[in-house]
Scaffold this motif. Structure first.
Motif, PDB file in Angstrom:
ATOM      1  N   ARG A  28     -50.299 -10.771 100.318  1.00 27.22           N
ATOM      2  CA  ARG A  28     -51.663 -11.648 100.768  1.00 27.22           C
ATOM      3  C   ARG A  28     -51.746 -11.097 101.900  1.00 27.22           C
ATOM      4  NH1 ARG A  28     -56.489 -12.272 100.120  1.00 27.22           N
ATOM      5  NH2 ARG A  28     -57.327 -14.491 100.409  1.00 27.22           N
ATOM      6  N   PRO A  29     -52.932  -9.411 101.699  1.00 23.57           N
ATOM      7  CA  PRO A  29     -52.448  -9.147 103.175  1.00 23.57           C
ATOM      8  C   PRO A  29     -53.915  -9.398 104.105  1.00 23.57           C
ATOM      9  CG  PRO A  29     -53.001  -7.545 101.641  1.00 23.57           C
ATOM     10  CD  PRO A  29     -52.376  -9.047 100.638  1.00 23.57           C
ATOM     11  N   ASN A  30     -53.245 -10.591 104.151  1.00 20.83           N
ATOM     12  CA  ASN A  30     -55.052 -11.407 105.634  1.00 20.83           C
ATOM     13  C   ASN A  30     -54.197 -12.303 106.543  1.00 20.83           C
ATOM     14  OD1 ASN A  30     -56.658 -14.320 105.831  1.00 20.83           O
ATOM     15  ND2 ASN A  30     -58.017 -12.481 104.562  1.00 20.83           N
ATOM     16  N   GLY A  31     -54.952 -12.547 107.405  1.00 18.99           N
ATOM     17  CA  GLY A  31     -54.002 -12.753 108.399  1.00 18.99           C
ATOM     18  C   GLY A  31     -54.321 -14.600 109.016  1.00 18.99           C
ATOM     19  N   ARG A  32     -55.272 -14.450 108.852  1.00 20.83           N
ATOM     20  CA  ARG A  32     -56.056 -15.891 108.791  1.00 20.83           C
ATOM     21  C   ARG A  32     -55.260 -17.136 108.041  1.00 20.83           C
ATOM     22  NH1 ARG A  32     -62.865 -15.163 106.603  1.00 20.83           N
ATOM     23  NH2 ARG A  32     -62.335 -13.516 108.421  1.00 20.83           N
ATOM     24  N   THR A  69     -49.647 -12.045 113.155  1.00 13.48           N
ATOM     25  CA  THR A  69     -48.195 -12.566 113.095  1.00 13.48           C
ATOM     26  C   THR A  69     -48.536 -14.302 113.174  1.00 13.48           C
ATOM     27  OG1 THR A  69     -49.140 -13.004 115.021  1.00 13.48           O
ATOM     28  CG2 THR A  69     -48.146 -11.370 115.019  1.00 13.48           C
ATOM     29  N   LEU A  70     -49.181 -14.273 111.838  1.00  7.90           N
ATOM     30  CA  LEU A  70     -49.099 -15.862 111.607  1.00  7.90           C
ATOM     31  C   LEU A  70     -48.110 -16.963 110.596  1.00  7.90           C
ATOM     32  CD1 LEU A  70     -52.340 -17.704 111.803  1.00  7.90           C
ATOM     33  CD2 LEU A  70     -50.839 -17.678 113.338  1.00  7.90           C
ATOM     34  N   ALA A  71     -47.672 -15.810 109.474  1.00  2.43           N
ATOM     35  CA  ALA A  71     -46.907 -15.915 108.339  1.00  2.43           C
ATOM     36  C   ALA A  71     -45.196 -16.704 108.727  1.00  2.43           C
ATOM     37  CB  ALA A  71     -47.062 -15.089 107.414  1.00  2.43           C
ATOM     38  N   PRO A  72     -44.832 -15.817 109.613  1.00  2.31           N
ATOM     39  CA  PRO A  72     -43.648 -16.030 110.411  1.00  2.31           C
ATOM     40  C   PRO A  72     -43.481 -17.607 111.018  1.00  2.31           C
ATOM     41  CG  PRO A  72     -44.192 -13.923 111.399  1.00  2.31           C
ATOM     42  CD  PRO A  72     -45.056 -14.349 111.047  1.00  2.31           C
ATOM     43  N   ILE A  73     -44.555 -18.444 111.066  1.00  2.91           N
ATOM     44  CA  ILE A  73     -44.677 -19.269 111.390  1.00  2.91           C
ATOM     45  C   ILE A  73     -44.384 -20.792 110.047  1.00  2.91           C
ATOM     46  CG2 ILE A  73     -46.185 -20.777 113.292  1.00  2.91           C
ATOM     47  CD1 ILE A  73     -46.640 -18.530 115.325  1.00  2.91           C
ATOM     48  N   ILE A  74     -46.112 -19.898 109.885  1.00  2.00           N
ATOM     49  CA  ILE A  74     -46.081 -21.082 108.961  1.00  2.00           C
ATOM     50  C   ILE A  74     -45.451 -21.569 107.549  1.00  2.00           C
ATOM     51  CG2 ILE A  74     -47.442 -20.935 106.800  1.00  2.00           C
ATOM     52  CD1 ILE A  74     -49.636 -19.826 108.425  1.00  2.00           C
ATOM     53  N   PHE A  75     -44.304 -20.193 107.262  1.00  2.00           N
ATOM     54  CA  PHE A  75     -43.032 -19.976 106.673  1.00  2.00           C
ATOM     55  C   PHE A  75     -41.846 -20.756 107.311  1.00  2.00           C
ATOM     56  CE2 PHE A  75     -46.593 -18.413 104.295  1.00  2.00           C
ATOM     57  CZ  PHE A  75     -46.897 -18.471 103.174  1.00  2.00           C
ATOM     58  N   GLU A  76     -41.565 -21.381 107.970  1.00  5.19           N
ATOM     59  CA  GLU A  76     -40.264 -21.243 108.999  1.00  5.19           C
ATOM     60  C   GLU A  76     -39.109 -21.952 107.978  1.00  5.19           C
ATOM     61  OE1 GLU A  76     -39.694 -23.684 112.655  1.00  5.19           O
ATOM     62  OE2 GLU A  76     -40.996 -22.231 113.469  1.00  5.19           O
ATOM     63  N   ASP A 119     -37.472 -13.827 103.030  1.00  7.42           N
ATOM     64  CA  ASP A 119     -36.104 -13.009 103.607  1.00  7.42           C
ATOM     65  C   ASP A 119     -37.449 -12.732 104.549  1.00  7.42           C
ATOM     66  OD1 ASP A 119     -34.352 -12.187 103.661  1.00  7.42           O
ATOM     67  OD2 ASP A 119     -34.298 -10.201 102.063  1.00  7.42           O
ATOM     68  N   LYS A 120     -38.138 -11.926 104.086  1.00  9.97           N
ATOM     69  CA  LYS A 120     -38.608 -10.749 105.208  1.00  9.97           C
ATOM     70  C   LYS A 120     -39.972 -11.159 105.232  1.00  9.97           C
ATOM     71  CE  LYS A 120     -37.461  -6.994 103.502  1.00  9.97           C
ATOM     72  NZ  LYS A 120     -36.684  -5.431 103.780  1.00  9.97           N
ATOM     73  N   ILE A 121     -40.811 -11.022 106.441  1.00 10.52           N
ATOM     74  CA  ILE A 121     -42.269 -11.071 106.143  1.00 10.52           C
ATOM     75  C   ILE A 121     -42.613 -10.150 106.746  1.00 10.52           C
ATOM     76  CG2 ILE A 121     -43.946 -11.772 107.583  1.00 10.52           C
ATOM     77  CD1 ILE A 121     -42.706 -13.912 106.415  1.00 10.52           C
ATOM     78  N   ILE A 122     -43.532  -8.961 105.812  1.00 10.81           N
ATOM     79  CA  ILE A 122     -44.110  -7.408 105.804  1.00 10.81           C
ATOM     80  C   ILE A 122     -45.634  -8.300 106.397  1.00 10.81           C
ATOM     81  CG2 ILE A 122     -45.016  -5.787 104.966  1.00 10.81           C
ATOM     82  CD1 ILE A 122     -42.092  -6.445 102.498  1.00 10.81           C
ATOM     83  N   ASP A 123     -45.830  -7.419 107.771  1.00 14.84           N
ATOM     84  CA  ASP A 123     -46.922  -7.762 108.859  1.00 14.84           C
ATOM     85  C   ASP A 123     -47.826  -6.384 109.586  1.00 14.84           C
ATOM     86  OD1 ASP A 123     -44.612  -7.253 110.106  1.00 14.84           O
ATOM     87  OD2 ASP A 123     -46.590  -8.327 111.542  1.00 14.84           O
ATOM     88  N   ARG A 151     -48.132 -25.164 114.465  1.00 13.49           N
ATOM     89  CA  ARG A 151     -46.768 -26.258 113.816  1.00 13.49           C
ATOM     90  C   ARG A 151     -47.044 -27.453 115.475  1.00 13.49           C
ATOM     91  NH1 ARG A 151     -43.727 -23.882 110.110  1.00 13.49           N
ATOM     92  NH2 ARG A 151     -42.612 -26.091 110.599  1.00 13.49           N
ATOM     93  N   GLU A 152     -47.727 -27.031 116.342  1.00 17.27           N
ATOM     94  CA  GLU A 152     -47.654 -28.563 117.257  1.00 17.27           C
ATOM     95  C   GLU A 152     -48.936 -28.937 116.416  1.00 17.27           C
ATOM     96  OE1 GLU A 152     -46.861 -29.518 122.305  1.00 17.27           O
ATOM     97  OE2 GLU A 152     -48.769 -27.647 121.108  1.00 17.27           O
ATOM     98  N   ILE A 153     -49.850 -28.764 116.407  1.00 11.83           N
ATOM     99  CA  ILE A 153     -50.814 -29.071 116.292  1.00 11.83           C
ATOM    100  C   ILE A 153     -50.688 -29.727 114.978  1.00 11.83           C
ATOM    101  CG2 ILE A 153     -53.647 -28.953 115.346  1.00 11.83           C
ATOM    102  CD1 ILE A 153     -53.680 -25.939 117.333  1.00 11.83           C
ATOM    103  N   GLY A 154     -50.035 -29.040 113.695  1.00 14.07           N
ATOM    104  CA  GLY A 154     -49.649 -29.640 112.251  1.00 14.07           C
ATOM    105  C   GLY A 154     -48.900 -31.150 112.530  1.00 14.07           C
ATOM    106  N   SER A 155     -47.969 -30.791 113.680  1.00 15.11           N
ATOM    107  CA  SER A 155     -47.799 -32.349 113.791  1.00 15.11           C
ATOM    108  C   SER A 155     -48.190 -33.348 114.258  1.00 15.11           C
ATOM    109  CB  SER A 155     -46.390 -32.028 115.072  1.00 15.11           C
ATOM    110  OG  SER A 155     -46.478 -31.110 115.949  1.00 15.11           O
TER     111      SER A 155
END
Length: 345
Positions: free
Chosen positions: A32-36, A66-73, A79-83, A263-267
């Motif tokens: 899903r090569p999208n960064g939104r 760069t958001l995916a590692p935060i969302i899928f933490e 395994d890997k985030i290929i961005d 993640r803080e906003i989400g919390s």
């Protein structure tokens, strides 16, 4: 690019392959090569589906930004985030290395989430995966499922249909909700932030007044709505979640919360009883932390983007009156099931 790539994988997708044992599936690529923010949160149901069917697999995500590692933490199977870099021609070396890394890895299955994504189709085609799913729709499923149009759901339905070609049994389980997978400590921290803001035990309503482009409702609309909300819900805390742009359509009249940490906003939103906001990434974030969400739609397709699950609903602001808003807010705050309410109206 869409015209060039739309037929990639069409012939192969018709093949009927027998898959002997699902335990042989150890490595999966999801493209899903999208960064939104919203688009990445909207693939969490597919990730949950894949890891539930193949619990022993490891998943690589091919995304952008760069958001995916935060969302899928907190997704254990990731395994890997290929961005991909947001601006490939400014980061040409990294851009090329991403495609090389996809080619080097041996995947058992490669999945393209959105059939209209040129980069996604190319990535699946370019991969060394044994089984390649290009995200193509299934006409029969479209006719049977009344929620097929939803952007978080049709990738799951399409993938389920593909698996039947591999002789997997038909799957009719309810599709999972969006999920940020907050930890208990994150939720506790969100509660502390709200307590520091209000110092009371009142229930909380979150509003988010911003959205991009035409999706953003006017200051006049929000001004009237906020005044109405204050009058009707005097016994509630009302907090405005601010966007990264730090702007407010109600001129900062409500207590506000600002953070660049997703993640803080989400919390914080996770500790609210209701979230109200236009179609945006933050609206999907509210849905992903399981807070009942009212999505305000003016131009976007409701059936495609509306928040679902946990008494959430998308509404067309052009069709709703002041009384309608109060009715639906009261219904949700009183723990009503939104599906029942929708049938009633």
């Amino acid at each position: 690019m869409r015209n060039l790539t739309k037929n990639i994988g069409k012939a192969r997708s018709q093949e009927d392959i027998i898959l002997v044992d699902k335990n042989d599936i150890k490595k999966i690529l999801i493209c899903r090569p999208n960064g939104r923010l919203g688009n990445l949160l909207l693939i969490t149901p597919l990730v949950q589906e894949v890891t539930e069917i193949f619990p022993n697999c490891k998943v690589d995500l091919f995304v952008k930004g760069t958001l995916a590692p935060i969302i899928f933490e907190n997704y254990d199977n990731i395994d890997k985030i290929i961005d991909l870099p947001k601006k490939p021609f400014k980061n040409l070396l990294k851009y090329l290395n991403v495609w090389i890394s996809i080619k080097k890895q041996n995947y058992d299955i490669a999945i393209n989430v959105d059939q209209n994504s040129s980069s996604g189709r190319l990535a699946v085609q370019f991969s060394n995966a044994k089984y390649k799913f290009f995200g193509d729709a299934n006409e029969e499923t479209q006719l049977v499922k009344n929620d097929y149009e939803h952007i978080a759901k049709y990738p799951v339905y399409n993938f389920r249909n593909y698996l039947t070609k591999l002789r997997f049994p038909k799957r009719n389980k309810i599709i999972a909700p969006l999920d940020l997978k907050l930890t208990s400590s994150e939720i506790t921290e969100g509660k502390r932030i709200l307590n520091d803001l209000f110092h009371n035990e009142k229930r909380t309503i979150c509003i988010f007044t911003y959205a991009t482009g035409e999706k953003c409702l006017s200051e006049e609309w929000w001004g009237r709505f906020y005044t109405q909300l204050k009058e009707e819900y005097k016994n509630y805390n009302i907090i405005e979640i601010l966007p990264v742009e730090n702007v407010s359509q109600i001129a900062f009249k409500a207590p506000t919360f600002y953070s660049k940490d997703i993640r803080e906003i989400g919390s914080v939103i996770a500790n609210a009883d209701l979230f109200i906001g236009a179609d945006s990434g933050i609206m999907h974030l509210a849905s992903a932390v399981q807070t009942p969400t009212i999505g305000l739609f003016s131009v976007s397709k409701i059936k495609k983007y509306e928040p679902y699950d946990n008494s959430s609903i998308g509404i067309d602001v052009k069709l709703y009156t002041k009384k309608d808003y109060i009715k639906i807010i009261n219904f949700i705050l009183n723990d009503g099931k939104i599906k029942t309410y929708s049938k009633a109206i």
